[in-house]
Design an enzyme around this catalytic site. Structure first.
Site, PDB file in Angstrom:
ATOM      1  N   PRO A 106       8.154  84.826  51.878  1.00  0.00           N
ATOM      2  CA  PRO A 106       8.818  84.862  50.573  1.00  0.00           C
ATOM      3  C   PRO A 106       9.731  86.079  50.520  1.00  0.00           C
ATOM      4  O   PRO A 106       9.305  87.179  50.882  1.00  0.00           O
ATOM      5  CB  PRO A 106       7.652  85.005  49.581  1.00  0.00           C
ATOM      6  CG  PRO A 106       6.542  85.617  50.377  1.00  0.00           C
ATOM      7  CD  PRO A 106       6.727  85.156  51.794  1.00  0.00           C
ATOM      8  N   CYS A 127       3.817  93.272  46.762  1.00  0.00           N
ATOM      9  CA  CYS A 127       5.160  93.788  46.471  1.00  0.00           C
ATOM     10  C   CYS A 127       5.105  95.282  46.147  1.00  0.00           C
ATOM     11  O   CYS A 127       4.336  95.713  45.289  1.00  0.00           O
ATOM     12  CB  CYS A 127       5.785  93.010  45.309  1.00  0.00           C
ATOM     13  SG  CYS A 127       7.446  93.605  44.945  1.00  0.00           S
ATOM     14  N   LYS A 147      -1.170  87.017  49.283  1.00  0.00           N
ATOM     15  CA  LYS A 147      -0.434  87.828  50.269  1.00  0.00           C
ATOM     16  C   LYS A 147      -0.574  89.287  49.863  1.00  0.00           C
ATOM     17  O   LYS A 147      -0.297  89.641  48.716  1.00  0.00           O
ATOM     18  CB  LYS A 147       1.041  87.409  50.303  1.00  0.00           C
ATOM     19  CG  LYS A 147       1.897  88.195  51.294  1.00  0.00           C
ATOM     20  CD  LYS A 147       3.251  87.524  51.478  1.00  0.00           C
ATOM     21  CE  LYS A 147       4.150  88.270  52.449  1.00  0.00           C
ATOM     22  NZ  LYS A 147       4.899  89.371  51.835  1.00  0.00           N
ATOM     23  N   ASN A 168       1.727  89.105  59.397  1.00  0.00           N
ATOM     24  CA  ASN A 168       3.128  89.336  59.027  1.00  0.00           C
ATOM     25  C   ASN A 168       3.529  90.780  59.300  1.00  0.00           C
ATOM     26  O   ASN A 168       2.778  91.707  59.029  1.00  0.00           O
ATOM     27  CB  ASN A 168       3.296  88.981  57.533  1.00  0.00           C
ATOM     28  CG  ASN A 168       4.633  89.405  56.953  1.00  0.00           C
ATOM     29  OD1 ASN A 168       4.684  90.166  55.992  1.00  0.00           O
ATOM     30  ND2 ASN A 168       5.725  88.931  57.517  1.00  0.00           N
ATOM     31  N   GLY A 169       4.748  90.915  59.851  1.00  0.00           N
ATOM     32  CA  GLY A 169       5.312  92.241  60.062  1.00  0.00           C
ATOM     33  C   GLY A 169       5.948  92.385  61.423  1.00  0.00           C
ATOM     34  O   GLY A 169       5.268  92.327  62.449  1.00  0.00           O
ATOM     35  N   ASP A 170       7.292  92.488  61.399  1.00  0.00           N
ATOM     36  CA  ASP A 170       8.073  92.837  62.596  1.00  0.00           C
ATOM     37  C   ASP A 170       8.220  91.734  63.635  1.00  0.00           C
ATOM     38  O   ASP A 170       8.587  92.022  64.776  1.00  0.00           O
ATOM     39  CB  ASP A 170       7.500  94.088  63.284  1.00  0.00           C
ATOM     40  CG  ASP A 170       7.590  95.318  62.404  1.00  0.00           C
ATOM     41  OD1 ASP A 170       8.247  95.248  61.341  1.00  0.00           O
ATOM     42  OD2 ASP A 170       6.997  96.354  62.764  1.00  0.00           O
ATOM     43  N   ARG A 227      12.470  89.231  57.575  1.00  0.00           N
ATOM     44  CA  ARG A 227      13.829  89.758  57.742  1.00  0.00           C
ATOM     45  C   ARG A 227      14.590  89.182  58.929  1.00  0.00           C
ATOM     46  O   ARG A 227      15.814  89.065  58.882  1.00  0.00           O
ATOM     47  CB  ARG A 227      13.767  91.297  57.839  1.00  0.00           C
ATOM     48  CG  ARG A 227      13.396  91.947  56.514  1.00  0.00           C
ATOM     49  CD  ARG A 227      12.975  93.375  56.682  1.00  0.00           C
ATOM     50  NE  ARG A 227      11.758  93.472  57.474  1.00  0.00           N
ATOM     51  CZ  ARG A 227      11.216  94.596  57.904  1.00  0.00           C
ATOM     52  NH1 ARG A 227      11.800  95.736  57.623  1.00  0.00           N
ATOM     53  NH2 ARG A 227      10.099  94.588  58.610  1.00  0.00           N
TER      54      ARG A 227
HETATM   55  C1  FMN Z   1      14.735  91.317  50.639  1.00  0.00           C
HETATM   56  C2  FMN Z   1      13.256  91.115  50.688  1.00  0.00           C
HETATM   57  C3  FMN Z   1      12.615  90.493  49.639  1.00  0.00           C
HETATM   58  C4  FMN Z   1      11.232  90.309  49.663  1.00  0.00           C
HETATM   59  N1  FMN Z   1      10.629  89.633  48.638  1.00  0.00           N
HETATM   60  C5  FMN Z   1       9.291  89.347  48.711  1.00  0.00           C
HETATM   61  C6  FMN Z   1       8.666  88.527  47.723  1.00  0.00           C
HETATM   62  O1  FMN Z   1       9.299  88.011  46.795  1.00  0.00           O
HETATM   63  N2  FMN Z   1       7.327  88.306  47.856  1.00  0.00           N
HETATM   64  C7  FMN Z   1       6.582  88.842  48.887  1.00  0.00           C
HETATM   65  O2  FMN Z   1       5.369  88.618  48.968  1.00  0.00           O
HETATM   66  N3  FMN Z   1       7.165  89.599  49.836  1.00  0.00           N
HETATM   67  C8  FMN Z   1       8.491  89.832  49.787  1.00  0.00           C
HETATM   68  N4  FMN Z   1       9.092  90.545  50.800  1.00  0.00           N
HETATM   69  C9  FMN Z   1       8.282  90.958  51.973  1.00  0.00           C
HETATM   70  C10 FMN Z   1       8.317  89.895  53.073  1.00  0.00           C
HETATM   71  O3  FMN Z   1       7.741  88.682  52.632  1.00  0.00           O
HETATM   72  C11 FMN Z   1       7.561  90.381  54.331  1.00  0.00           C
HETATM   73  O4  FMN Z   1       6.246  90.633  53.981  1.00  0.00           O
HETATM   74  C12 FMN Z   1       8.191  91.646  54.925  1.00  0.00           C
HETATM   75  O5  FMN Z   1       9.589  91.559  54.996  1.00  0.00           O
HETATM   76  C13 FMN Z   1       7.619  91.934  56.337  1.00  0.00           C
HETATM   77  O6  FMN Z   1       7.903  90.875  57.219  1.00  0.00           O
HETATM   78  P1  FMN Z   1       9.115  90.988  58.312  1.00  0.00           P
HETATM   79  O7  FMN Z   1       8.855  92.204  59.142  1.00  0.00           O
HETATM   80  O8  FMN Z   1       9.014  89.707  59.095  1.00  0.00           O
HETATM   81  O9  FMN Z   1      10.374  91.102  57.537  1.00  0.00           O
HETATM   82  C14 FMN Z   1      10.470  90.769  50.774  1.00  0.00           C
HETATM   83  C15 FMN Z   1      11.129  91.395  51.828  1.00  0.00           C
HETATM   84  C16 FMN Z   1      12.504  91.571  51.807  1.00  0.00           C
HETATM   85  C17 FMN Z   1      13.168  92.251  52.970  1.00  0.00           C
END
Ligand code: FMN
Length: 324
Positions: A14, A98, A137, A198-200, A223
Site C-alpha cells: 500500500p 504508518c 501491517k 516487507n522492506g528493501d 518503492r
Molecule cells: C510514498 C509511500 C507511501 C506509503 N503509503 C503507505 C500506506 O498508505 N500504508 C502503508 O501501510 N504503508 C505505506 N507505505 C510503506 C510501504 O507500504 C512499505 O512498507 C515501505 O515502502 C517499505 O517497503 P519497500 O522497501 O519495498 O518500499 C508507503 C511508502 C511510500 C514510499
C-alpha cells in the site's frame, strides 16, 4: 498453499498517493500478484467524505483488492469496515505502521505499536464487524529501544488476524537505513498465521532471498515498483516458475508510461493527471540517458497533447539500447 485465498506470494505494498486505481489496474494488467489499496482514513470514510469514499471504492476492479484502513477509534473502524465491504473490498488490512506525524498524533498507524491495548481493541472490533478476512501491517517497533514486533505479532494472532505483514524498520527509521530481515524471521518463527515480509526488495531475486532467509510465506514490494509496475508479476513468475526476468524493451516502458497517464486522466481528469504525471515521468525514465534534461522540459509542459509528444520523442528507440 495460498495466503488468504489469494493465488500469489507477492504483494504490491500500500502506498498513499501511488497505489490508486490507475496504478492497481496497471499492475494487475501485467499478470499475477496481490494488490493493496492506498490507506483509507476511517475518520473520513465513516463520515462518507466523497473523496475518501471514492478512494475506498474498488467495485469495478476485476481482481481482488485488499483495502487498507487507518485510524485509531475502534467504533469508527467498525463503521468503516462495513462501508469498505459494501464498496467491494476483498479483505481488510489495518495500518499499524504508518510513521507520518499527522497519523501518529491521531493515535493511528505506528502509534498503535506503543498502545497494544488499543491495537488489540481495534483488531477485535474489526473482526466482529466483518466476515471479510482481516490482516495487520506493522513495523519492527516504535524505535530501537522498544522493538516489540514479536509480541505485537502474537497479539494480532490472538485477536484473530488472518495474516500479518511486517516492515523491518522502526517508526523512528521512517524509510532510512536497511530493513532488518532478522526481525522479520523472528516474527515468522513466533506465530502460526501467515507472515508477509516487507522492506528493501527491489528485484525478483531479492524477493527469493527474503523468502529463503526469513522463511516468510509471502513478500511485499513498495518503492521498487515506482516506474516499474511489471515488477510484481515478474517477481511472481520468478518465484513460481523460475523465469529469469528479461530486460524490458524501451518501447514497453514508453507504452506503460503512456498507459499510466491515460489511466490517471480517466480517473482524475486531464488537468490533475498532467500534474501527477510529473512524478511518474521521473520514475519511468530513472537511469535513462538525458533523463534530467527531459524532466526539466517535462515539468514546464502545460497541456497533455504536448506531454505525449515529448514522451514519444524522449523514448524514441533510436536513443536507447532498446532495453531498460
Ligand atoms: C510514498 C509511500 C507511501 C506509503 N503509503 C503507505 C500506506 O498508505 N500504508 C502503508 O501501510 N504503508 C505505506 N507505505 C510503506 C510501504 O507500504 C512499505 O512498507 C515501505 O515502502 C517499505 O517497503 P519497500 O522497501 O519495498 O518500499 C508507503 C511508502 C511510500 C514510499
Amino acid at each position: 498453499m495460498t495466503i488468504n485465498g489469494l493465488d500469489s506470494k507477492v504483494f504490491l505494498a500500500p502506498m498513499a498517493g501511488i497505489t490508486d486505481k490507475p496504478m492497481r489496474r496497471l499492475v494487475s494488467s501485467f499478470g499475477k500478484g496481490n494488490i493493496v489499496s492506498e490507506m483509507v482514513a476511517i475518520n473520513a470514510l465513516s463520515f462518507k467524505n466523497p473523496k475518501t469514499y471514492r478512494i475506498a471504492d474498488v467495485r469495478d476492479e476485476n481482481y481482488p483488492v485488499i483495502v487498507q484502513l487507518v485510524g485509531g477509534n475502534p467504533e469508527l473502524f467498525a463503521d468503516s469496515v462495513k462501508l469498505a465491504e459494501e464498496l467491494g473490498a476483498y479483505s481488510i488490512d489495518i495500518n499499524m505502521g504508518c510513521p507520518v506525524k499527522k497519523i501518529v498524533s491521531n493515535k493511528s498507524g505506528s502509534y498503535l505499536m506503543k498502545d497494544i491495548k488499543l491495537a488489540s481493541a481495534i483488531i477485535t472490533t474489526v473482526k466482529k464487524a466483518t466476515t471479510l478476512p482481516v490482516s495487520v501491517k506493522f513495523r519492527k517497533g516504535w524505535d530501537n529501544n522498544s522493538v516489540n514486533a514479536v509480541e505485537f505479532a502474537k497479539m494480532c494472532e490472538d485477536c484473530g488476524a488472518e495474516y500479518i505483514t511486517i516492515h523491518g524498520r522502526t517508526r523512528s527509521d521512517f524509510y532510512s537505513g536497511v530493513a532488518d530481515w532478522d526481525i522479520i524471521a523472528s516474527v515468522k518463527d513466533a506465530v502460526k498465521i501467515k507472515v508477509i515480509g516487507n522492506g528493501d526488495i527491489d528485484t525478483p531475486q531479492k524477493a527469493k532471498e527474503m523468502l529463503d532467509y526469513t522463511k516468510v510465506d509471502g513478500v511485499m514490494i513498495g518503492r521498487a515498483t515506482l516506474g516499474k509496475p511489471w515488477l510484481i508479476s515478474q517477481t511472481h513468475e520468478f518465484l513460481e516458475n523460475n523465469t529469469v526476468p528479461l530486460n524490458i524493451p524501451i518501447g514497453i516502458v514508453k507504452d506503460t508510461l503512456l498507459r499510466h497517464i491515460k489511466e490517471l486522466s480517466d480517473y482524475y481528469g486531464e488537468k490533475s493527471a498532467l500534474s501527477l504525471s510529473r512524478k511518474y515521468v521521473c520514475w519511468y525514465c530513472k537511469n535513462l540517458r538525458d533523463a534530467r534534461k527531459f524532466r526539466e522540459t517535462y515539468v514546464r509542459i502545460d497541456n497533455m497533447e504536448q506531454a505525449i509528444i515529448e514522451i514519444n520523442k524522449f523514448f524514441n528507440e533510436e536513443n536507447f539500447d532498446k532495453e531498460y
